[in-house]
Scaffold this active site. Sequence first.
Site, mmCIF file in Angstrom:
data_model
loop_
_atom_site.group_PDB
_atom_site.id
_atom_site.type_symbol
_atom_site.label_atom_id
_atom_site.label_comp_id
_atom_site.label_asym_id
_atom_site.label_seq_id
_atom_site.Cartn_x
_atom_site.Cartn_y
_atom_site.Cartn_z
ATOM 1 N N GLU A 46 38.996 21.608 36.957
ATOM 2 C CA GLU A 46 38.784 21.771 35.514
ATOM 3 C C GLU A 46 37.298 22.009 35.279
ATOM 4 O O GLU A 46 36.449 21.456 35.981
ATOM 5 C CB GLU A 46 39.252 20.522 34.764
ATOM 6 C CG GLU A 46 40.770 20.395 34.755
ATOM 7 C CD GLU A 46 41.236 19.109 34.102
ATOM 8 O OE1 GLU A 46 40.389 18.353 33.580
ATOM 9 O OE2 GLU A 46 42.457 18.850 34.145
ATOM 10 N N HIS A 137 35.722 47.927 24.733
ATOM 11 C CA HIS A 137 36.558 49.009 25.270
ATOM 12 C C HIS A 137 37.201 49.812 24.138
ATOM 13 O O HIS A 137 37.276 51.046 24.194
ATOM 14 C CB HIS A 137 37.622 48.434 26.200
ATOM 15 C CG HIS A 137 38.578 49.470 26.694
ATOM 16 N ND1 HIS A 137 38.189 50.514 27.506
ATOM 17 C CD2 HIS A 137 39.900 49.638 26.457
ATOM 18 C CE1 HIS A 137 39.231 51.271 27.771
ATOM 19 N NE2 HIS A 137 40.275 50.775 27.142
ATOM 20 N N LYS A 199 43.889 62.091 32.494
ATOM 21 C CA LYS A 199 44.464 61.291 33.581
ATOM 22 C C LYS A 199 45.691 60.543 33.070
ATOM 23 O O LYS A 199 45.891 60.405 31.859
ATOM 24 C CB LYS A 199 43.432 60.312 34.142
ATOM 25 C CG LYS A 199 43.245 59.038 33.337
ATOM 26 C CD LYS A 199 42.349 58.017 34.027
ATOM 27 C CE LYS A 199 42.290 56.745 33.183
ATOM 28 N NZ LYS A 199 41.164 55.879 33.438
ATOM 29 N N ASP A 225 31.707 56.565 31.444
ATOM 30 C CA ASP A 225 32.834 55.667 31.175
ATOM 31 C C ASP A 225 32.290 54.355 30.607
ATOM 32 O O ASP A 225 31.094 54.077 30.715
ATOM 33 C CB ASP A 225 33.639 55.409 32.459
ATOM 34 C CG ASP A 225 35.114 55.189 32.160
ATOM 35 O OD1 ASP A 225 35.456 54.918 30.990
ATOM 36 O OD2 ASP A 225 35.927 55.280 33.100
ATOM 37 N N GLY A 232 38.926 53.523 40.673
ATOM 38 C CA GLY A 232 39.840 54.643 40.871
ATOM 39 C C GLY A 232 39.606 55.797 39.913
ATOM 40 O O GLY A 232 39.655 56.966 40.313
ATOM 41 N N THR A 233 39.324 55.495 38.662
ATOM 42 C CA THR A 233 39.116 56.559 37.667
ATOM 43 C C THR A 233 37.949 57.449 38.091
ATOM 44 O O THR A 233 38.054 58.684 38.071
ATOM 45 C CB THR A 233 38.838 55.926 36.280
ATOM 46 O OG1 THR A 233 39.983 55.174 35.895
ATOM 47 C CG2 THR A 233 38.519 56.985 35.230
HETATM 48 C C1 R5P Z 1 39.994 53.286 30.755
HETATM 49 O O1 R5P Z 1 40.496 53.451 29.663
HETATM 50 C C2 R5P Z 1 38.584 52.850 30.915
HETATM 51 O O2 R5P Z 1 37.724 53.548 30.061
HETATM 52 C C3 R5P Z 1 38.127 53.016 32.346
HETATM 53 O O3 R5P Z 1 38.229 54.373 32.706
HETATM 54 C C4 R5P Z 1 38.971 52.209 33.279
HETATM 55 O O4 R5P Z 1 39.062 50.902 32.818
HETATM 56 C C5 R5P Z 1 38.394 52.210 34.672
HETATM 57 O O5 R5P Z 1 39.241 51.457 35.494
HETATM 58 P P1 R5P Z 1 39.301 51.756 37.048
HETATM 59 O O6 R5P Z 1 37.911 51.654 37.574
HETATM 60 O O7 R5P Z 1 40.225 50.685 37.579
HETATM 61 O O8 R5P Z 1 39.896 53.115 37.236
#
Ligand code: R5P
Length: 318
Positions: A46, A137, A199, A225, A232-233
């Site tokens: 905790e 976000h 994507k 971003d 991955g993106t």
């Molecule tokens: C998506 O809507 C966000 O803007 C980022 O592109 C996303 O969160 C990136 O996540 P990851 O690095 O896992 O692809």
Amino acid sequence: MEIEAHPEGGLRLFSGSSNQPLAQEIARCLGVDVGQALVGQFANHETRIRIDENVRGLDVFVLQSMSIPVNHHIMELLLMIDALKRASARRITAVIPYFGYAKQEKKTAGREPISAKLVADIVATAGVSRVLTIDLHAPAIEGFFDIPVDHLRAAAILVQYFRHLNPDNLVVVSPDAGGVGRANDFRQRLGAPLAIIAKQRPRPDVSEVLEMVGDVRGKVAIIVDDMISTGGTIVEAVEVLRERGPLEVRACATHPCFADGAIDGLLKSHLAELVVTDTVALPPHLSDERIRIVSVASLLAEAIRRIHENRSVSALFD
Ligand code: R5P
């Protein structure tokens, strides 16, 4: 008898364990020390919090990013707020450079929670008067709070980093449809054209590129971003861009919320440079020269100073 004013005019800054280097840097900019507090754990895991100095009647800022381990950091923040409230702080502002659970800001299927709304509710319920954050976000998350939220943008700091590059030779890339507004703002500041990648996510944490619009041939492409999780993106975007003949591909993101394996994946890709801010603390051993860190400390310090002095924060939004 004259009452002696508090040395810093009643401003105190405390920090959870998520990002102590940022807290130290903000404190340095403000000319204060980070407040004394015990932030630890009991044997049963905790979270244990104790504020080790008097905060009665003071204007207290408590810094915590909702980075990995996310739930643990959220709990630390909540308990710090509760301790400060019960210790009679006059006003408590949660400084949350990275607000977590933000990708769960709406239901994408039946019987899912709206997690970002719940996290906003519990932060407010814990006892803060206001929130200071950077690059939510989804900007609509600000409306999940019924208390004032100062929502700063890191764009100016990131754009400044790329100003040494020739704008005629740049193209700014949004790695998904949701980021077009952000990338468009970025490219307007730089005076460069825009390219857009579409994507899809066949399942959580996996991204697949569908299509790309725009010309990157012979240019320095900068992917913009808000956050990186698995990486991955960005890795997918780099591969798609490379097929279209850019000079090189760089990327930037405000929040480096690197999941396990993300840094390795990014460094194995053909990314020439990755620029991130320090809203989330990076592993101390990270020394690859392709990863650059620009600091949001002075931006947050100035916002804290203005909030404390009841001055406008709007000028910082730009
Ligand atoms: C998506 O809507 C966000 O803007 C980022 O592109 C996303 O969160 C990136 O996540 P990851 O690095 O896992 O692809």
